[in-house]
Design an enzyme around this catalytic site. Sequence first.
Site, PDB file in Angstrom:
ATOM      1  NE  ARG A 297      32.772  57.353   9.790  1.00 26.91           N
ATOM      2  CZ  ARG A 297      32.414  56.582   8.766  1.00 26.91           C
ATOM      3  NH1 ARG A 297      33.337  56.085   7.958  1.00 26.91           N
ATOM      4  NH2 ARG A 297      31.148  56.312   8.530  1.00 26.91           N
TER       5      ARG A 297
ATOM      6  CG  ASP B 194      23.567  65.959  12.119  1.00 30.27           C
ATOM      7  OD1 ASP B 194      22.814  66.827  12.599  1.00 30.27           O
ATOM      8  OD2 ASP B 194      24.237  65.177  12.832  1.00 30.27           O
TER       9      ASP B 194
END
Length: 245
Positions: free
Chosen positions: A11, A99
Amino acid sequence: MRLLIDAGNTRIKWALVEGEEWLRNGALAVGDAVELRQRLDGLQGVQQIWASNVAGEAVAQHIRNIHPTRPELVRFIVSCGEQCGVSNGYAVPSRLGSDRWAALIAAWHLVGGSCLVVNCGTAITVDALSGNGRFLGGLILPGLELMQRGLTDLPAQLDRAGGAYAAFPLDTADALLSGAIQAACGAIERQYALLEDERVPVILSGGSAGTLQSYLARGRLNAKLRLVDNLVLQGLLVIAREAGE
Protein backbone atom coordinates in the site's frame (compact mmCIF):
# COMPACT_ATOMS: atom_id res chain seq x y z
CA MET A 1 2.07 22.42 4.36
CA ARG A 2 3.69 19.00 3.92
CA LEU A 3 2.53 15.88 2.09
CA LEU A 4 3.97 12.71 3.63
CA ILE A 5 4.04 9.47 1.61
CA ASP A 6 4.87 5.95 2.75
CA ALA A 7 5.10 3.70 -0.32
CA GLY A 8 5.37 0.13 0.96
CA ASN A 9 5.23 -3.29 -0.63
CA THR A 10 1.43 -3.44 -0.75
CA ARG A 11 0.00 0.00 0.00
CA ILE A 12 0.84 3.66 -0.43
CA LYS A 13 -0.19 5.66 2.62
CA TRP A 14 -0.22 9.42 2.72
CA ALA A 15 -1.02 12.30 5.06
CA LEU A 16 -1.33 16.04 4.65
CA VAL A 17 0.11 17.92 7.63
CA GLU A 18 0.24 21.59 8.52
CA GLY A 19 2.28 22.42 11.58
CA GLU A 20 1.18 19.94 14.26
CA GLU A 21 -2.19 19.23 12.66
CA TRP A 22 -2.86 16.14 10.52
CA LEU A 23 -5.44 17.44 8.06
CA ARG A 24 -6.15 14.46 5.81
CA ASN A 25 -4.83 11.00 5.20
CA GLY A 26 -5.52 8.04 2.96
CA ALA A 27 -4.16 4.94 1.26
CA LEU A 28 -4.28 3.08 -2.02
CA ALA A 29 -2.86 -0.17 -3.33
CA VAL A 30 0.61 -0.06 -4.87
CA GLY A 31 -0.93 -1.51 -8.02
CA ASP A 32 -3.04 1.65 -8.28
CA ALA A 33 -0.03 4.00 -8.01
CA VAL A 34 -0.87 5.41 -11.44
CA GLU A 35 -3.91 7.02 -9.75
CA LEU A 36 -1.80 8.77 -7.12
CA ARG A 37 -1.72 12.14 -8.83
CA GLN A 38 -5.48 12.05 -9.44
CA ARG A 39 -6.20 11.02 -5.84
CA LEU A 40 -4.10 13.90 -4.51
CA ASP A 41 -5.16 16.45 -7.10
CA GLY A 42 -6.46 19.64 -5.58
CA LEU A 43 -4.27 19.63 -2.50
CA GLN A 44 -3.60 23.32 -2.29
CA GLY A 45 -0.66 24.84 -0.47
CA VAL A 46 1.62 21.80 -0.47
CA GLN A 47 5.14 23.16 -0.13
CA GLN A 48 7.02 19.90 0.44
CA ILE A 49 6.52 16.23 -0.32
CA TRP A 50 8.49 13.86 1.90
CA ALA A 51 8.47 10.21 0.87
CA SER A 52 9.73 6.82 1.93
CA ASN A 53 9.61 4.46 -1.04
CA VAL A 54 10.44 0.74 -0.98
CA ALA A 55 8.09 -0.07 -3.86
CA GLY A 56 10.51 0.53 -6.74
CA GLU A 57 11.32 3.15 -9.35
CA ALA A 58 7.95 3.05 -11.14
CA VAL A 59 6.19 4.09 -7.93
CA ALA A 60 8.86 6.73 -7.30
CA GLN A 61 8.05 8.24 -10.67
CA HIS A 62 4.34 8.36 -9.85
CA ILE A 63 5.24 10.22 -6.67
CA ARG A 64 7.32 12.71 -8.68
CA ASN A 65 4.38 13.16 -11.04
CA ILE A 66 2.16 14.51 -8.27
CA HIS A 67 3.72 17.89 -9.12
CA PRO A 68 5.41 17.24 -12.50
CA THR A 69 6.31 20.90 -13.01
CA ARG A 70 7.90 21.19 -9.56
CA PRO A 71 10.05 18.09 -8.98
CA GLU A 72 12.02 19.97 -6.33
CA LEU A 73 9.07 19.56 -3.95
CA VAL A 74 9.73 15.82 -3.61
CA ARG A 75 12.32 14.58 -1.13
CA PHE A 76 12.90 10.83 -0.90
CA ILE A 77 14.51 9.91 2.38
CA VAL A 78 17.50 7.55 2.47
CA SER A 79 18.88 5.85 5.56
CA CYS A 80 22.12 7.39 6.77
CA GLY A 81 24.61 7.06 9.61
CA GLU A 82 22.85 9.41 12.01
CA GLN A 83 19.68 11.48 11.90
CA CYS A 84 17.17 12.98 14.31
CA GLY A 85 18.90 11.47 17.34
CA VAL A 86 19.13 7.94 15.93
CA SER A 87 22.44 6.37 14.93
CA ASN A 88 22.47 3.55 12.40
CA GLY A 89 24.35 0.38 13.31
CA TYR A 90 23.65 -1.32 9.98
CA ALA A 91 26.74 -2.73 8.25
CA VAL A 92 26.00 -0.45 5.28
CA PRO A 93 23.70 2.27 6.68
CA SER A 94 22.24 3.27 3.32
CA ARG A 95 21.00 -0.30 2.73
CA LEU A 96 18.57 -0.17 5.63
CA GLY A 97 15.06 0.28 4.21
CA SER A 98 13.86 3.86 4.35
CA ASP A 99 10.60 2.69 5.96
CA ARG A 100 12.47 0.98 8.80
CA TRP A 101 14.66 4.06 9.26
CA ALA A 102 11.67 6.42 9.44
CA ALA A 103 9.90 4.07 11.88
CA LEU A 104 12.97 3.97 14.13
CA ILE A 105 13.18 7.77 14.15
CA ALA A 106 9.48 8.06 15.00
CA ALA A 107 9.80 5.51 17.80
CA TRP A 108 12.82 7.30 19.26
CA HIS A 109 10.93 10.58 19.37
CA LEU A 110 7.91 8.89 20.95
CA VAL A 111 9.82 6.93 23.59
CA GLY A 112 13.17 8.69 23.99
CA GLY A 113 14.81 5.47 25.08
CA SER A 114 15.32 1.80 24.38
CA CYS A 115 12.44 0.08 22.57
CA LEU A 116 11.50 -2.69 20.19
CA VAL A 117 9.97 -1.35 16.96
CA VAL A 118 7.67 -3.77 15.15
CA ASN A 119 6.15 -2.94 11.77
CA CYS A 120 3.49 -5.48 10.78
CA GLY A 121 2.84 -5.27 7.06
CA THR A 122 3.53 -7.42 4.01
CA ALA A 123 6.75 -8.19 5.87
CA ILE A 124 7.19 -7.94 9.62
CA THR A 125 10.27 -6.09 10.85
CA VAL A 126 11.42 -6.33 14.46
CA ASP A 127 14.04 -3.67 15.16
CA ALA A 128 15.80 -2.75 18.41
CA LEU A 129 16.86 0.69 19.63
CA SER A 130 19.28 1.16 22.52
CA GLY A 131 18.83 3.64 25.33
CA ASN A 132 21.06 6.16 23.55
CA GLY A 133 19.23 5.92 20.23
CA ARG A 134 21.46 3.42 18.44
CA PHE A 135 19.84 0.98 16.03
CA LEU A 136 21.11 -2.38 17.26
CA GLY A 137 19.75 -4.45 14.37
CA GLY A 138 16.59 -6.33 13.58
CA LEU A 139 14.71 -9.11 11.85
CA ILE A 140 12.70 -9.30 8.65
CA LEU A 141 10.17 -12.11 8.33
CA PRO A 142 7.12 -12.71 6.15
CA GLY A 143 3.90 -11.07 7.28
CA LEU A 144 0.88 -13.13 8.31
CA GLU A 145 -0.56 -13.20 4.79
CA LEU A 146 2.75 -14.14 3.18
CA MET A 147 3.39 -16.96 5.64
CA GLN A 148 0.03 -18.54 4.86
CA ARG A 149 0.26 -17.94 1.13
CA GLY A 150 3.74 -19.45 0.97
CA LEU A 151 2.33 -22.80 2.04
CA THR A 152 -0.93 -22.68 0.11
CA ASP A 153 1.06 -22.02 -3.08
CA LEU A 154 2.78 -25.40 -2.73
CA PRO A 155 1.66 -28.30 -4.97
CA ALA A 156 -0.22 -29.84 -2.02
CA GLN A 157 -2.80 -27.03 -2.44
CA LEU A 158 -3.44 -26.53 1.26
CA ASP A 159 -6.68 -24.68 1.93
CA ARG A 160 -6.44 -21.64 4.20
CA ALA A 161 -9.96 -20.34 3.62
CA GLY A 162 -11.83 -19.43 6.80
CA GLY A 163 -9.02 -20.18 9.22
CA ALA A 164 -9.31 -19.21 12.88
CA TYR A 165 -6.69 -19.07 15.61
CA ALA A 166 -6.46 -22.02 18.02
CA ALA A 167 -3.79 -22.99 20.51
CA PHE A 168 -3.89 -26.57 19.19
CA PRO A 169 -5.58 -26.44 15.77
CA LEU A 170 -7.52 -29.43 14.49
CA ASP A 171 -8.16 -28.05 10.99
CA THR A 172 -5.72 -27.23 8.18
CA ALA A 173 -6.88 -23.64 7.66
CA ASP A 174 -6.78 -23.04 11.41
CA ALA A 175 -3.29 -24.57 11.57
CA LEU A 176 -2.01 -22.26 8.84
CA LEU A 177 -3.33 -19.07 10.44
CA SER A 178 -2.33 -20.14 13.95
CA GLY A 179 1.15 -21.09 12.77
CA ALA A 180 1.65 -17.68 11.19
CA ILE A 181 0.47 -15.87 14.32
CA GLN A 182 2.60 -18.03 16.62
CA ALA A 183 5.67 -17.59 14.40
CA ALA A 184 5.32 -13.80 14.37
CA CYS A 185 4.63 -13.54 18.10
CA GLY A 186 7.49 -15.93 18.82
CA ALA A 187 9.95 -13.81 16.84
CA ILE A 188 8.86 -10.64 18.64
CA GLU A 189 9.00 -12.27 22.07
CA ARG A 190 12.41 -13.80 21.35
CA GLN A 191 13.91 -10.46 20.27
CA TYR A 192 12.43 -8.82 23.34
CA ALA A 193 14.05 -11.42 25.58
CA LEU A 194 17.42 -10.77 23.92
CA LEU A 195 17.25 -7.14 25.03
CA GLU A 196 17.40 -8.38 28.63
CA ASP A 197 15.47 -5.40 29.95
CA GLU A 198 11.89 -5.84 31.16
CA ARG A 199 11.27 -2.06 31.13
CA VAL A 200 11.53 -1.71 27.35
CA PRO A 201 8.29 -0.88 25.47
CA VAL A 202 7.23 -2.58 22.24
CA ILE A 203 5.97 -0.19 19.54
CA LEU A 204 3.57 -1.91 17.12
CA SER A 205 2.46 -0.40 13.82
CA GLY A 206 1.19 -1.54 10.43
CA GLY A 207 -1.83 -3.33 9.02
CA SER A 208 -1.53 -6.47 11.16
CA ALA A 209 -0.46 -4.68 14.34
CA GLY A 210 -3.87 -4.91 15.97
CA THR A 211 -4.09 -8.64 15.28
CA LEU A 212 -0.67 -9.36 16.73
CA GLN A 213 -1.29 -7.07 19.69
CA SER A 214 -4.32 -9.13 20.71
CA TYR A 215 -2.22 -12.32 20.87
CA LEU A 216 0.93 -10.76 22.32
CA ALA A 217 -1.24 -9.24 25.06
CA ARG A 218 -1.95 -12.76 26.35
CA GLY A 219 1.70 -13.18 27.30
CA ARG A 220 4.46 -11.43 29.19
CA LEU A 221 4.57 -8.44 26.83
CA ASN A 222 1.03 -7.26 27.64
CA ALA A 223 2.02 -4.21 29.68
CA LYS A 224 4.81 -3.30 27.26
CA LEU A 225 2.72 -2.94 24.08
CA ARG A 226 2.02 0.41 22.42
CA LEU A 227 -0.04 0.51 19.22
CA VAL A 228 0.92 3.50 17.05
CA ASP A 229 -0.70 4.39 13.72
CA ASN A 230 1.35 5.46 10.71
CA LEU A 231 4.76 5.16 12.35
CA VAL A 232 6.61 5.65 9.05
CA LEU A 233 4.63 8.81 8.24
CA GLN A 234 5.35 10.11 11.74
CA GLY A 235 9.05 9.50 11.17
CA LEU A 236 8.92 11.38 7.88
CA LEU A 237 7.44 14.37 9.72
CA VAL A 238 10.22 14.30 12.31
CA ILE A 239 12.81 14.23 9.50
CA ALA A 240 11.10 17.09 7.69
CA ARG A 241 11.01 19.21 10.83
CA GLU A 242 14.66 18.65 11.57
CA ALA A 243 15.52 19.66 7.99
CA GLY A 244 13.87 22.99 8.80
CA GLU A 245 12.63 23.50 5.26
